[in-house]
Design an enzyme around this catalytic site. Structure first.
Site, PDB file in Angstrom:
ATOM      1  N   PHE A 190      -7.005   5.738  -3.942  1.00 31.91           N
ATOM      2  CA  PHE A 190      -6.821   6.699  -2.740  1.00 31.91           C
ATOM      3  C   PHE A 190      -6.216   8.213  -3.447  1.00 31.91           C
ATOM      4  CE2 PHE A 190      -3.197   7.384   0.216  1.00 31.91           C
ATOM      5  CZ  PHE A 190      -3.811   8.355   1.221  1.00 31.91           C
ATOM      6  N   THR A 224       6.831   7.164  -7.161  1.00 29.76           N
ATOM      7  CA  THR A 224       7.278   6.761  -5.644  1.00 29.76           C
ATOM      8  C   THR A 224       8.737   7.094  -5.545  1.00 29.76           C
ATOM      9  OG1 THR A 224       6.963   5.180  -4.015  1.00 29.76           O
ATOM     10  CG2 THR A 224       7.517   4.391  -6.477  1.00 29.76           C
ATOM     11  N   ASP A 225       9.048   7.106  -4.217  1.00 29.19           N
ATOM     12  CA  ASP A 225      10.489   7.228  -3.702  1.00 29.19           C
ATOM     13  C   ASP A 225      10.948   6.077  -3.452  1.00 29.19           C
ATOM     14  OD1 ASP A 225       8.994   6.258  -1.418  1.00 29.19           O
ATOM     15  OD2 ASP A 225       9.669   7.940  -0.085  1.00 29.19           O
ATOM     16  N   GLU A 226      10.297   4.999  -3.649  1.00 30.32           N
ATOM     17  CA  GLU A 226      10.723   3.420  -3.579  1.00 30.32           C
ATOM     18  C   GLU A 226      11.572   3.252  -4.712  1.00 30.32           C
ATOM     19  OE1 GLU A 226       8.121   0.349  -2.393  1.00 30.32           O
ATOM     20  OE2 GLU A 226       7.146   1.672  -1.015  1.00 30.32           O
ATOM     21  N   TYR A 228       7.208  -4.368  -6.950  1.00 27.15           N
ATOM     22  CA  TYR A 228       6.576  -3.118  -7.005  1.00 27.15           C
ATOM     23  C   TYR A 228       7.499  -1.671  -7.327  1.00 27.15           C
ATOM     24  CZ  TYR A 228       4.479   1.527  -5.721  1.00 27.15           C
ATOM     25  OH  TYR A 228       3.733   3.015  -5.605  1.00 27.15           O
ATOM     26  N   LYS A 256       7.668   0.301 -11.041  1.00 26.57           N
ATOM     27  CA  LYS A 256       7.493   1.758 -10.796  1.00 26.57           C
ATOM     28  C   LYS A 256       9.034   2.535 -11.603  1.00 26.57           C
ATOM     29  CE  LYS A 256       4.526   4.206  -9.618  1.00 26.57           C
ATOM     30  NZ  LYS A 256       3.142   4.703 -10.399  1.00 26.57           N
ATOM     31  N   LYS A 290      -2.971  -1.023   3.624  1.00 23.38           N
ATOM     32  CA  LYS A 290      -1.791  -0.114   3.993  1.00 23.38           C
ATOM     33  C   LYS A 290      -1.868   0.141   5.451  1.00 23.38           C
ATOM     34  CE  LYS A 290      -0.764   1.013  -0.689  1.00 23.38           C
ATOM     35  NZ  LYS A 290      -2.101   0.397  -1.369  1.00 23.38           N
ATOM     36  N   ARG A 312       9.959   5.666   7.359  1.00 23.90           N
ATOM     37  CA  ARG A 312       9.194   6.087   6.270  1.00 23.90           C
ATOM     38  C   ARG A 312       9.151   7.563   6.548  1.00 23.90           C
ATOM     39  NH1 ARG A 312      10.552   1.731   4.705  1.00 23.90           N
ATOM     40  NH2 ARG A 312       9.503   0.111   3.783  1.00 23.90           N
TER      41      ARG A 312
HETATM   42  P1  NAD Z   1      -4.393   2.753  -5.324  1.00 19.13           P
HETATM   43  O1  NAD Z   1      -4.016   1.453  -5.132  1.00 19.13           O
HETATM   44  O2  NAD Z   1      -5.191   3.160  -3.866  1.00 19.13           O
HETATM   45  O3  NAD Z   1      -5.302   3.252  -6.499  1.00 19.13           O
HETATM   46  C1  NAD Z   1      -4.852   2.791  -7.730  1.00 19.13           C
HETATM   47  C2  NAD Z   1      -6.176   3.132  -8.764  1.00 19.13           C
HETATM   48  O4  NAD Z   1      -5.565   2.625 -10.095  1.00 19.13           O
HETATM   49  C3  NAD Z   1      -7.375   2.210  -8.406  1.00 19.13           C
HETATM   50  O5  NAD Z   1      -8.572   3.127  -8.552  1.00 19.13           O
HETATM   51  C4  NAD Z   1      -7.393   1.230  -9.477  1.00 19.13           C
HETATM   52  O6  NAD Z   1      -8.803   0.825  -9.683  1.00 19.13           O
HETATM   53  C5  NAD Z   1      -6.642   1.684 -10.650  1.00 19.13           C
HETATM   54  N1  NAD Z   1      -5.929   0.693 -11.613  1.00 19.13           N
HETATM   55  C6  NAD Z   1      -5.137  -0.354 -11.106  1.00 19.13           C
HETATM   56  N2  NAD Z   1      -5.133  -0.976 -12.455  1.00 19.13           N
HETATM   57  C7  NAD Z   1      -5.456  -0.335 -13.480  1.00 19.13           C
HETATM   58  C8  NAD Z   1      -5.752  -0.474 -14.646  1.00 19.13           C
HETATM   59  N3  NAD Z   1      -4.880  -1.539 -15.326  1.00 19.13           N
HETATM   60  N4  NAD Z   1      -6.292   0.322 -15.559  1.00 19.13           N
HETATM   61  C9  NAD Z   1      -6.880   1.323 -14.927  1.00 19.13           C
HETATM   62  N5  NAD Z   1      -6.776   1.796 -13.738  1.00 19.13           N
HETATM   63  C10 NAD Z   1      -6.196   0.888 -12.919  1.00 19.13           C
HETATM   64  O7  NAD Z   1      -2.968   3.527  -5.341  1.00 19.13           O
HETATM   65  P2  NAD Z   1      -2.562   4.992  -4.821  1.00 19.13           P
HETATM   66  O8  NAD Z   1      -2.046   4.706  -3.469  1.00 19.13           O
HETATM   67  O9  NAD Z   1      -3.610   5.938  -4.963  1.00 19.13           O
HETATM   68  O10 NAD Z   1      -1.646   5.205  -5.599  1.00 19.13           O
HETATM   69  C11 NAD Z   1      -1.903   6.011  -6.787  1.00 19.13           C
HETATM   70  C12 NAD Z   1      -0.464   6.125  -7.546  1.00 19.13           C
HETATM   71  O11 NAD Z   1       0.379   6.897  -6.784  1.00 19.13           O
HETATM   72  C13 NAD Z   1       0.483   4.995  -8.054  1.00 19.13           C
HETATM   73  O12 NAD Z   1       1.071   5.109  -9.236  1.00 19.13           O
HETATM   74  C14 NAD Z   1       1.530   4.754  -6.989  1.00 19.13           C
HETATM   75  O13 NAD Z   1       2.532   3.983  -7.329  1.00 19.13           O
HETATM   76  C15 NAD Z   1       1.899   6.193  -6.615  1.00 19.13           C
HETATM   77  N6  NAD Z   1       2.148   6.664  -5.155  1.00 19.13           N
HETATM   78  C16 NAD Z   1       1.826   6.017  -4.320  1.00 19.13           C
HETATM   79  C17 NAD Z   1       2.337   6.355  -2.788  1.00 19.13           C
HETATM   80  C18 NAD Z   1       1.363   6.146  -1.646  1.00 19.13           C
HETATM   81  O14 NAD Z   1       1.794   6.045  -0.562  1.00 19.13           O
HETATM   82  N7  NAD Z   1       0.106   5.332  -1.788  1.00 19.13           N
HETATM   83  C19 NAD Z   1       3.146   7.145  -2.815  1.00 19.13           C
HETATM   84  C20 NAD Z   1       3.972   7.494  -3.673  1.00 19.13           C
HETATM   85  C21 NAD Z   1       3.438   7.317  -5.032  1.00 19.13           C
HETATM   86  O1  DAU Z   2       7.073   5.289  -0.016  1.00 21.19           O
HETATM   87  C1  DAU Z   2       5.908   5.423  -1.021  1.00 21.19           C
HETATM   88  C2  DAU Z   2       5.268   4.040  -1.029  1.00 21.19           C
HETATM   89  O2  DAU Z   2       4.511   3.901   0.256  1.00 21.19           O
HETATM   90  C3  DAU Z   2       4.142   3.819  -2.126  1.00 21.19           C
HETATM   91  O3  DAU Z   2       4.904   4.084  -3.320  1.00 21.19           O
HETATM   92  C4  DAU Z   2       3.484   2.637  -2.052  1.00 21.19           C
HETATM   93  O4  DAU Z   2       2.416   2.480  -3.257  1.00 21.19           O
HETATM   94  C5  DAU Z   2       2.696   2.564  -0.655  1.00 21.19           C
HETATM   95  O5  DAU Z   2       2.122   1.250  -0.593  1.00 21.19           O
HETATM   96  C6  DAU Z   2       3.507   2.629   0.348  1.00 21.19           C
HETATM   97  O6  DAU Z   2       4.612   1.491   0.447  1.00 21.19           O
HETATM   98  P1  DAU Z   2       5.084   1.093   1.823  1.00 21.19           P
HETATM   99  O7  DAU Z   2       5.405  -0.539   1.702  1.00 21.19           O
HETATM  100  O8  DAU Z   2       5.977   1.768   2.317  1.00 21.19           O
HETATM  101  O9  DAU Z   2       3.649   1.087   2.779  1.00 21.19           O
HETATM  102  P2  DAU Z   2       2.892   0.058   3.858  1.00 21.19           P
HETATM  103  O10 DAU Z   2       1.564   0.931   4.320  1.00 21.19           O
HETATM  104  O11 DAU Z   2       2.509  -1.166   2.969  1.00 21.19           O
HETATM  105  O12 DAU Z   2       3.861  -0.144   4.583  1.00 21.19           O
HETATM  106  C7  DAU Z   2       4.432   1.038   5.711  1.00 21.19           C
HETATM  107  C8  DAU Z   2       5.315   0.283   6.618  1.00 21.19           C
HETATM  108  O13 DAU Z   2       4.596  -0.466   7.695  1.00 21.19           O
HETATM  109  C9  DAU Z   2       6.481  -0.674   5.774  1.00 21.19           C
HETATM  110  O14 DAU Z   2       7.721  -0.532   6.636  1.00 21.19           O
HETATM  111  C10 DAU Z   2       5.897  -2.044   6.175  1.00 21.19           C
HETATM  112  C11 DAU Z   2       5.183  -1.584   7.447  1.00 21.19           C
HETATM  113  N1  DAU Z   2       4.021  -2.507   7.831  1.00 21.19           N
HETATM  114  C12 DAU Z   2       2.904  -2.655   6.925  1.00 21.19           C
HETATM  115  C13 DAU Z   2       1.989  -3.477   6.970  1.00 21.19           C
HETATM  116  C14 DAU Z   2       0.608  -3.241   5.738  1.00 21.19           C
HETATM  117  C15 DAU Z   2       3.830  -3.477   8.785  1.00 21.19           C
HETATM  118  O15 DAU Z   2       4.710  -3.221   9.895  1.00 21.19           O
HETATM  119  N2  DAU Z   2       2.698  -4.238   9.179  1.00 21.19           N
HETATM  120  C16 DAU Z   2       1.756  -4.174   8.109  1.00 21.19           C
HETATM  121  O16 DAU Z   2       0.644  -4.738   8.335  1.00 21.19           O
END
Ligand code: NAD
Ligand code: DAU
Length: 353
Positions: free
Chosen positions: A14, A136-138, A161, A165, A200, A225
């Site tokens: 993503f 991540t902020d988590e 998770y 991280k 998500k 969030r």
């Molecule tokens: P995502 O799950 O959409 O994508 C992860 C990618 O990493 C995928 O393309 C997957 O194929 C690849 N991958 C997974 N395991 C691998 C491995 N062993 N070797 C090589 N490639 C591998 O994740 P995202 O939401 O795009 O998050 C990207 C980064 O940003 C992560 O490090 C995540 O912790 C961080 N992050 C995400 C969010 C969020 O809201 N999604 C917020 C803050 C930080």
């Molecule tokens: O804060 C950054 C993080 O945000 C990233 O590091 C993670 O990779 C990313 O997945 C995200 O984590 P969250 O757990 O916050 O995201 P998620 O979309 O899973 O959930 C957002 C909020 O919504 C959380 O409070 C859980 C709630 N939720 C989620 C799902 C999937 C629901 O209530 N119902 C659902 O079905």
């Protein structure tokens, strides 16, 4: 700007796909290598528009594979790394923590070692060397009703998770301290936007509303969030990569806190309008379900350091970003069908019906 060979890991996911696209479009002089294992979350369709660019190369591979990573660094002699590859979904980490430890911890340390080996041959690093860890902020844990996460907030991860991280962040800082590795870390809040895997919250709920399926709200829905448009996260990464001070950490956020239930109701309103359904139709799909174990109550980011020191700010309001996001999912049904088919289909069906 000089030529650079940049390794971006997780570029088919993503956030990574938005970062790869931005760098390939903006920096002709860089060679961008996208290393991705293509797990269920990685999808090369995300990058169809840039796959033939001369400054782009895709490499399929696993960051955990020690020999493969060492050979790749030895062959390509990357100048910098932007590391995004990770297992990213909290619910999955509760089901299967080992996958998160493998990729997020071992994978990160593997990359750090490989970078150290090629960069530090004669005891010093060059100006272009940088290991950028996208985090991540988590890692900061969970807030009460007041306060914000700053770069000085102590780590207190609470899910497998976030523990993985936090551990990888610690290793990155340990390499900076022990081996003088030039690093930066950014800790970002919840991203939303195009190409997010529909497990998500936002893409799952957009899809369920479209198909008139229940919207599973965890617990009482009173979890908070901070939300940031993924394109703005990509520009923040660009800013920190080019202007950030080595060794520093920057928090990235949208100055945009939402309680889940309020966000879900706003989404329902937008979807009723977009799908020409009468007001209140989508809200009827809201279904309160069993809470996520150990669910973090509130995340909120103080993003003033990156704003004041590096001049980065989000480019869109939440309303604009959310509307663009909804439009993208409604216009990209093929993408949605593809990512929820094949090997993933059974899991997806089991989880989400
Ligand atoms: P995502 O799950 O959409 O994508 C992860 C990618 O990493 C995928 O393309 C997957 O194929 C690849 N991958 C997974 N395991 C691998 C491995 N062993 N070797 C090589 N490639 C591998 O994740 P995202 O939401 O795009 O998050 C990207 C980064 O940003 C992560 O490090 C995540 O912790 C961080 N992050 C995400 C969010 C969020 O809201 N999604 C917020 C803050 C930080
Ligand atoms: O804060 C950054 C993080 O945000 C990233 O590091 C993670 O990779 C990313 O997945 C995200 O984590 P969250 O757990 O916050 O995201 P998620 O979309 O899973 O959930 C957002 C909020 O919504 C959380 O409070 C859980 C709630 N939720 C989620 C799902 C999937 C629901 O209530 N119902 C659902 O079905």
């Amino acid at each position: 700007m000089r030529d650079k060979k940049i390794l971006i890991t997780g570029g088919a996911g993503f956030i990574g796909s938005h970062v790869v696209r931005l760098f390939c479009n903006k920096y002709d002089q860089y060679k961008i290598f996208n290393l991705d294992k293509l797990t269920y979350a990685g999808n090369l369709e995300n990058l169809e528009d840039i796959e033939s660019f001369p400054n782009y190369k895709f490499i399929k591979g696993d960051v955990v594979d020690h020999d493969f990573i060492n050979d790749l660094f030895d062959k390509e002699q990357f100048d910098s790394v932007i590391h995004l590859a990770a297992e990213s979904h909290v619910d999955r980490s509760i089901e299967d923590p080992m996958a998160f430890i493998n990729t997020n911890v071992f994978g990160t340390v593997n990359l750090l070692n490989a970078a150290k080996t090629i960069w530090n041959k004669d005891g010093k690093y060059a100006e272009q060397h940088l290991f950028y860890h996208v985090s991540t902020d988590e890692v900061y844990g969970s807030l009460g009703a007041e306060g914000l996460f700053t770069e000085d907030t102590s780590y207190d991860p609470k899910s497998p998770y976030s523990a993985s991280k936090a551990s990888s962040d610690h290793f990155v800082r340990a390499y900076a301290n022990t081996y003088r590795m030039p690093i930066v870390i950014t800790n970002c809040s919840n991203n939303y936007g195009a190409n997010q895997f529909p497990e998500k919250l936002l893409p799952l709920f957009i899809n369920n509303i479209k198909e008139s399926k229940p919207l599973p709200v965890y617990g009482d829905g009173k979890y908070t969030r901070d939300w940031l448009w993924v394109n703005d996260h990509a520009t923040a990464i660009d800013t920190v990569f080019h202007k950030g001070e080595k060794g520093e950490t920057y928090n990235i956020g949208g100055f945009n806190e939402w309680m889940n239930i309020d966000l879900i109701k706003l989404l329902c309103k937008i979807m009723d309008h977009k799908l020409s359904r009468s007001k209140g139709t989508s809200e009827q799909l809201i279904t309160y379900v069993k809470d996520r174990p150990g669910h973090d109550k509130r995340y909120a980011i103080d993003a003033n350091k990156i704003k004041n020191k590096l001049g980065w700010e989000p480019s869109v309001t939440f309303e604009e970003g959310l509307e663009k996001t909804v439009d993208w999912y409604l216009e990209n049904e093929k993408w949605l069908n593809n990512v929820t088919s094949g090997a993933y289909k059974e899991y997806y069906k089991k989880q989400y019906g």
